[in-house]
Scaffold this motif. Structure first.
Motif, PDB file in Angstrom:
ATOM      1  N   LYS B 124      62.568  19.446  16.571  1.00 39.79           N
ATOM      2  CA  LYS B 124      63.141  19.331  17.913  1.00 39.79           C
ATOM      3  C   LYS B 124      62.076  19.615  18.966  1.00 39.79           C
ATOM      4  CE  LYS B 124      67.663  20.926  16.280  1.00 39.79           C
ATOM      5  NZ  LYS B 124      68.397  19.653  16.300  1.00 39.79           N
ATOM      6  N   PRO B 125      61.564  18.573  19.595  1.00 41.38           N
ATOM      7  CA  PRO B 125      60.494  18.742  20.587  1.00 41.38           C
ATOM      8  C   PRO B 125      60.883  19.700  21.708  1.00 41.38           C
ATOM      9  CG  PRO B 125      60.827  16.428  20.054  1.00 41.38           C
ATOM     10  CD  PRO B 125      61.934  17.171  19.393  1.00 41.38           C
ATOM     11  N   GLY B 126      62.127  19.622  22.161  1.00 38.71           N
ATOM     12  CA  GLY B 126      62.553  20.509  23.235  1.00 38.71           C
ATOM     13  C   GLY B 126      62.479  21.959  22.823  1.00 38.71           C
ATOM     14  N   LEU B 127      62.955  22.250  21.640  1.00 41.17           N
ATOM     15  CA  LEU B 127      62.892  23.622  21.133  1.00 41.17           C
ATOM     16  C   LEU B 127      61.449  24.065  20.964  1.00 41.17           C
ATOM     17  CD1 LEU B 127      64.286  26.132  20.036  1.00 41.17           C
ATOM     18  CD2 LEU B 127      64.382  25.045  17.798  1.00 41.17           C
ATOM     19  N   ARG B 128      60.595  23.137  20.541  1.00 45.25           N
ATOM     20  CA  ARG B 128      59.180  23.470  20.361  1.00 45.25           C
ATOM     21  C   ARG B 128      58.582  23.965  21.669  1.00 45.25           C
ATOM     22  NH1 ARG B 128      56.266  18.520  18.680  1.00 45.25           N
ATOM     23  NH2 ARG B 128      58.146  18.414  17.381  1.00 45.25           N
ATOM     24  N   ALA B 129      58.886  23.256  22.747  1.00 48.77           N
ATOM     25  CA  ALA B 129      58.378  23.673  24.054  1.00 48.77           C
ATOM     26  C   ALA B 129      58.934  25.040  24.429  1.00 48.77           C
ATOM     27  CB  ALA B 129      58.753  22.631  25.107  1.00 48.77           C
ATOM     28  N   THR B 130      60.204  25.258  24.168  1.00 54.79           N
ATOM     29  CA  THR B 130      60.830  26.538  24.502  1.00 54.79           C
ATOM     30  C   THR B 130      60.212  27.675  23.702  1.00 54.79           C
ATOM     31  OG1 THR B 130      62.908  25.390  24.975  1.00 54.79           O
ATOM     32  CG2 THR B 130      63.014  27.761  24.645  1.00 54.79           C
ATOM     33  N   VAL B 131      59.962  27.431  22.442  1.00 55.02           N
ATOM     34  CA  VAL B 131      59.339  28.459  21.613  1.00 55.02           C
ATOM     35  C   VAL B 131      57.982  28.840  22.183  1.00 55.02           C
ATOM     36  CG1 VAL B 131      58.295  28.890  19.359  1.00 55.02           C
ATOM     37  CG2 VAL B 131      60.568  27.894  19.496  1.00 55.02           C
ATOM     38  N   ARG B 132      57.233  27.832  22.570  1.00 58.82           N
ATOM     39  CA  ARG B 132      55.913  28.099  23.139  1.00 58.82           C
ATOM     40  C   ARG B 132      56.022  28.906  24.427  1.00 58.82           C
ATOM     41  NH1 ARG B 132      51.446  23.893  21.754  1.00 58.82           N
ATOM     42  NH2 ARG B 132      50.461  25.175  23.325  1.00 58.82           N
ATOM     43  N   GLU B 133      56.996  28.567  25.247  1.00 60.30           N
ATOM     44  CA  GLU B 133      57.187  29.321  26.488  1.00 60.30           C
ATOM     45  C   GLU B 133      57.505  30.785  26.185  1.00 60.30           C
ATOM     46  OE1 GLU B 133      60.287  27.391  28.626  1.00 60.30           O
ATOM     47  OE2 GLU B 133      59.222  25.485  28.762  1.00 60.30           O
ATOM     48  N   GLN B 134      58.421  30.994  25.263  1.00 61.12           N
ATOM     49  CA  GLN B 134      58.821  32.364  24.939  1.00 61.12           C
ATOM     50  C   GLN B 134      57.663  33.136  24.316  1.00 61.12           C
ATOM     51  OE1 GLN B 134      61.688  33.839  25.846  1.00 61.12           O
ATOM     52  NE2 GLN B 134      62.183  31.938  26.898  1.00 61.12           N
ATOM     53  N   GLU B 135      56.895  32.452  23.476  1.00 59.34           N
ATOM     54  CA  GLU B 135      55.706  33.086  22.910  1.00 59.34           C
ATOM     55  C   GLU B 135      54.767  33.509  24.036  1.00 59.34           C
ATOM     56  OE1 GLU B 135      53.977  30.162  20.400  1.00 59.34           O
ATOM     57  OE2 GLU B 135      55.052  30.796  18.597  1.00 59.34           O
ATOM     58  N   SER B 136      54.593  32.608  24.971  1.00 56.17           N
ATOM     59  CA  SER B 136      53.679  32.877  26.069  1.00 56.17           C
ATOM     60  C   SER B 136      54.148  34.067  26.900  1.00 56.17           C
ATOM     61  CB  SER B 136      53.562  31.627  26.948  1.00 56.17           C
ATOM     62  OG  SER B 136      52.540  31.793  27.910  1.00 56.17           O
ATOM     63  N   LEU B 137      55.444  34.143  27.130  1.00 63.21           N
ATOM     64  CA  LEU B 137      55.983  35.246  27.922  1.00 63.21           C
ATOM     65  C   LEU B 137      55.763  36.584  27.211  1.00 63.21           C
ATOM     66  CD1 LEU B 137      59.279  33.595  29.214  1.00 63.21           C
ATOM     67  CD2 LEU B 137      57.287  34.289  30.562  1.00 63.21           C
ATOM     68  N   THR B 138      56.054  36.612  25.923  1.00 61.47           N
ATOM     69  CA  THR B 138      55.848  37.838  25.160  1.00 61.47           C
ATOM     70  C   THR B 138      54.374  38.225  25.164  1.00 61.47           C
ATOM     71  OG1 THR B 138      57.714  37.315  23.720  1.00 61.47           O
ATOM     72  CG2 THR B 138      56.104  38.913  22.893  1.00 61.47           C
ATOM     73  N   ARG B 139      53.531  37.213  24.985  1.00 61.82           N
ATOM     74  CA  ARG B 139      52.092  37.447  24.949  1.00 61.82           C
ATOM     75  C   ARG B 139      51.617  38.026  26.285  1.00 61.82           C
ATOM     76  NH1 ARG B 139      49.736  32.109  22.910  1.00 61.82           N
ATOM     77  NH2 ARG B 139      51.469  32.482  21.467  1.00 61.82           N
ATOM     78  N   THR B 140      52.081  37.424  27.356  1.00 62.35           N
ATOM     79  CA  THR B 140      51.683  37.910  28.678  1.00 62.35           C
ATOM     80  C   THR B 140      52.147  39.344  28.907  1.00 62.35           C
ATOM     81  OG1 THR B 140      51.821  35.668  29.557  1.00 62.35           O
ATOM     82  CG2 THR B 140      51.860  37.474  31.149  1.00 62.35           C
ATOM     83  N   ALA B 141      53.383  39.606  28.533  1.00 63.84           N
ATOM     84  CA  ALA B 141      53.922  40.954  28.745  1.00 63.84           C
ATOM     85  C   ALA B 141      53.130  41.980  27.953  1.00 63.84           C
ATOM     86  CB  ALA B 141      55.395  40.987  28.336  1.00 63.84           C
ATOM     87  N   LEU B 142      52.847  41.653  26.682  1.00 63.20           N
ATOM     88  CA  LEU B 142      52.135  42.622  25.851  1.00 63.20           C
ATOM     89  C   LEU B 142      50.691  42.776  26.303  1.00 63.20           C
ATOM     90  CD1 LEU B 142      52.353  44.525  23.510  1.00 63.20           C
ATOM     91  CD2 LEU B 142      51.776  42.667  21.946  1.00 63.20           C
ATOM     92  N   THR B 143      50.078  41.677  26.705  1.00 60.01           N
ATOM     93  CA  THR B 143      48.714  41.769  27.218  1.00 60.01           C
ATOM     94  C   THR B 143      48.666  42.662  28.455  1.00 60.01           C
ATOM     95  OG1 THR B 143      48.275  39.528  26.426  1.00 60.01           O
ATOM     96  CG2 THR B 143      46.712  40.458  27.988  1.00 60.01           C
ATOM     97  N   GLY B 144      49.667  42.501  29.322  1.00 61.46           N
ATOM     98  CA  GLY B 144      49.733  43.356  30.505  1.00 61.46           C
ATOM     99  C   GLY B 144      49.841  44.818  30.134  1.00 61.46           C
ATOM    100  N   LEU B 145      50.650  45.091  29.125  1.00 61.64           N
ATOM    101  CA  LEU B 145      50.800  46.478  28.673  1.00 61.64           C
ATOM    102  C   LEU B 145      49.481  47.022  28.137  1.00 61.64           C
ATOM    103  CD1 LEU B 145      52.530  48.913  28.089  1.00 61.64           C
ATOM    104  CD2 LEU B 145      53.288  47.822  25.967  1.00 61.64           C
ATOM    105  N   VAL B 146      48.791  46.196  27.360  1.00 69.96           N
ATOM    106  CA  VAL B 146      47.508  46.625  26.803  1.00 69.96           C
ATOM    107  C   VAL B 146      46.496  46.891  27.916  1.00 69.96           C
ATOM    108  CG1 VAL B 146      45.510  45.855  25.465  1.00 69.96           C
ATOM    109  CG2 VAL B 146      47.818  45.509  24.568  1.00 69.96           C
TER     110      VAL B 146
END
Lengths: 224, 224
Positions: B124-146
DNA sequence: AGCCTTATTGGTCAGATGGCCAACTACGTG
DNA sequence: CACGTAGTTGGCCATCTGACCAATAAGGCT
């Protein structure tokens, strides 16, 4: 026209036919995913009728499980060949080859397959058991390699199993992104570039070197 | 009989109804998996007709994508609350809480959901994009914490993003086993006990401590 | 009060799936 | 060569899925 809509009915010994079905199903699993293994799909591929597949696998889930086991075992034998006739290669070289090839782009199908199986096993008890078996086999093989490396003095660790588990967790973690198409960068808000971060490229190698007390870069160098 | 087979037809404002559908779908996704999100399944849960769900989500795949985004965002806000009103807690405590809860048994649903989404995104291409977005958000949040931890002198690393990625790979790797029922041990040839290996219990914490130059055991101790 | 937008219904449709079964026939056996 | 086992076919069925659409009625507006 010499080719009629119905192909010549060929009759094969059960063992051969069964192996043929399994082989086809395994290829479908690697190429397109385990949920694409369908009675009709396999039958079309083999030029037989769907009922025949159902005859050899009365429960379709069993075909899926066995196809995964087939594919996983085959790939494992390629990446981590069993010891006897590989005794000449050093554990370091074997580990390096395993990790480099496994995390390489040409192994995306395998990562996808494992991701596929691990998720699908949520709904299929038979597949769940098969996944655990295959995990166990890989774990045992890699632990054996680590222990041999320790014996030969190439690796150093007090906990071979722990090191193996850590390496495999890292490999599986990298495999989690197998379905993120790498080549969709140039997207301003995307994370495409993050997956190309240098720290990720050799992460499995780095972890292995750390857990086995190897000098950094050794595994990358040892990979042919 | 006062209860007729057809429930009273209740008419709700579109925004509210849409949110209701999304909430229900997200719960189904967490409980039973993304492929259980079906027009009829959601409709039954809400006591409405399937066609209504199709009205709000003309493409069923979009419902799946948005439901995943909803569930993922909600869980992320719980595990990794955004900074402002959490500024009093130290980065160490926040990181410890994040990792301990995330790898805890009560978070199995979340791990399963991510495994689910990462695999399903293959089709599902749409879900793929959403997964990437959510990954990116988590990554950004954790990077900020670090990075905040580094600024405060609690963490030490030259590569905050690399450390974040390494930690997340480890978390995802551990999450790969979310569907292996832990409690099926006592199986002679099984691998049930391997997953209880002490090295795996705190692996995410250990990796984080290693990458952030923390004294071993600090994060476990910092977790409330 | 009546009206009118639209949320909601109920039904239909095509497609795909696994499972089942009787009939057919290929091939080894006697 | 005849026979019979069993590999293979073809067909049917129930089930589930998303998509589509006309008809209905709920609730806000005038």
């Amino acid at each position: 026209m010499t080719s009629r809509p119905q192909a010549a009915r060929t009759r094969k010994p059960p063992g051969e036919r069964r192996a043929e079905i399994l082989h086809t199903a395994a290829r479908i699993a690697l190429d397109e995913g385990l949920e694409r293994i369908t009675l009709r799909r396999v039958a079309d591929e083999l030029g037989v009728r769907p009922g025949l597949i159902g005859h050899y696998f009365p429960a379709a889930d069993d075909l899926v499980s066995e196809a995964f086991a087939h594919a996983a075992a085959q790939e494992r034998d390629t990446l981590l060949p069993p010891g006897s006739h590989e005794a000449d290669r050093s554990p370091t070289a074997r580990l390096a080859g395993f990790l480099v090839r496994l995390t390489g782009a040409d192994c995306l199908d395998l990562s996808r397959l494992w991701l596929n199986a691990r998720h699908l096993s949520r709904f299929k008890p038979g597949l769940r058991a098969t996944v655990r078996e295959q995990e166990s086999l890989t774990r045992t093989a890699l632990t054996g390699l680590v222990e041999e490396g320790v014996r030969r003095g190439e690796f150093r660790t007090d906990d071979p199993l722990g090191a193996t588990l850590h390496i495999l967790v890292t490999v599986d973690g990298l495999g989690a992104y197998a379905n993120d198409d790498i080549d969709s960068g140039s997207n301003g808000e995307s994370n495409g570039d993050d997956l190309n971060h240098p720290a990720l490229q050799d992460l499995a190698l780095t972890v292995a070197e750390h857990r086995l007390a190897l000098t950094p870069g050794l595994l990358r160098a040892a990979a042919i």
